[in-house]
Design an enzyme around this catalytic site. Structure first.
Site, PDB file in Angstrom:
ATOM      1  N   SER A 198       0.808  -1.224   0.000  1.00 28.27           N
ATOM      2  CA  SER A 198       0.000   0.000   0.000  1.00 28.27           C
ATOM      3  C   SER A 198       0.840   1.273   0.000  1.00 28.27           C
ATOM      4  O   SER A 198       0.515   2.227  -0.715  1.00 28.27           O
ATOM      5  CB  SER A 198      -0.962  -0.001   1.185  1.00 28.27           C
ATOM      6  OG  SER A 198      -1.946  -0.998   1.028  1.00 28.27           O
ATOM      7  N   LYS A 257     -10.358  -5.212  10.331  1.00 29.66           N
ATOM      8  CA  LYS A 257     -11.454  -4.628   9.555  1.00 29.66           C
ATOM      9  C   LYS A 257     -12.770  -4.551  10.325  1.00 29.66           C
ATOM     10  O   LYS A 257     -13.559  -3.621  10.115  1.00 29.66           O
ATOM     11  CB  LYS A 257     -11.638  -5.395   8.250  1.00 29.66           C
ATOM     12  CG  LYS A 257     -10.457  -5.244   7.294  1.00 29.66           C
ATOM     13  CD  LYS A 257     -10.710  -5.917   5.962  1.00 29.66           C
ATOM     14  CE  LYS A 257      -9.527  -5.751   5.030  1.00 29.66           C
ATOM     15  NZ  LYS A 257      -9.764  -6.324   3.688  1.00 29.66           N
TER      16      LYS A 257
END
Length: 275
Positions: free
Chosen positions: A19, A68
């Protein structure tokens, strides 16, 4: 734009994350000279304290496994899509300092599958019933799929996906991961969300239809045996790298408020993988 702003990716383990490569390339191409993006090692239980300790210069966070679900709990507002999935991979800092949770995994999955030719009314098979399978079921609903079959070893895990299917209004049925599992690969779309090696036996038994689209969430090593067998049969292939880029583009635009320079971000990701 030279205002110092920060973003980063939270997860554990996190050292392997690509990322930063994608986002930093985006900042450079968009002229966001004051922006930086870093990795933060963070378990799910640690996430609330880590997020609470971030200063006002933090514009957003990418959240990967295992945080998450925990990301939802720290948000003052949750998008309908993240609420439906029961997970957020994106936290966006709002002007009042609170956090907004969204899920660009689903949006990214819809984008890459649409680009691969998936149209409304498709039949979808999802291999596995973990966190990525949640996004896959939600994406099937967003794509107006005719039905979703979830193939997994644990029936209880599949049942945990039913609220997601209900929220996105897509019919879902369960199938056992047994000697007949390969028969479910005859769907219009096959989405593999299982860890490395788990789907390898299916590659041997698969009788692919040339029109099928296979999305394999893995990308290292690539191609997987499943992807190689599908490609050899004339199927269209989408990889986890395609999703990694697409979900990052959504996050970039959430964090910065400017259009993502997709080509530069894609080139940086390709270069990192080649290296």
């Amino acid at each position: 734009m030279t205002t110092a702003r920060r973003a980063g990716v939270l997860g554990k383990p996190i050292a392997h994350s690509l990322s930063p490569v994608i986002h930093q390339a985006g900042y450079a191409a968009a002229g966001l000279t004051g922006w930086s993006y870093t990795r933060i090692e963070c378990a799910a239980a640690e996430l609330p304290d880590v997020v609470a300790g971030l200063g006002p210069e933090w514009a957003g966070l990418s959240v990967t496994m295992p945080g998450k679900e925990a990301a939802l709990a720290v948000a003052a507002e949750v998008s309908p899509l993240a609420a439906a999935v029961g997970a957020a991979n994106t936290l966006v800092r709002r002007p009042d300092g609170s956090w907004y949770a969204d899920n660009t995994d689903v949006v990214g999955m819809v984008e890459v599958l649409t680009d691969a030719g998936v149209r409304p009314g498709a039949t979808v098979t999802v291999l596995g019933a973990g966190g990525t399978a949640r996004a896959a079921v939600a994406a099937a609903g967003q794509l107006d799929a005719d039905a979703v079959t979830v193939v997994a070893r644990r029936a209880a895990a599949v049942e945990e996906l039913r609220p997601v299917a209900h929220a996105v209004d897509v019919p879902m049925r369960a199938a056992a991961w047994d000697d007949d599992a390969a028969t479910h690969l005859a769907a219009d779309v096959v989405i593999s969300t299982v860890p490395k090696g788990v789907a390898d036996p299916l590659a041997v038994a698969a009788d692919w239809r040339p029109g099928t689209v296979l999305f394999d969430a893995l990308y290292d090593p690539w191609p997987t045996p499943l992807a190689a067998s599908a490609e050899a049969a004339g199927c269209r292939i989408v990889s986890g790298l395609d999703l990694l880029l697409a979900q990052a583009v959504g996050q970039f635009e959430h964090f910065t408020g400017v259009a993502a320079p997709r080509a530069a971000m894609a080139a940086a990701l390709a270069a990192a993988r080649a290296a």
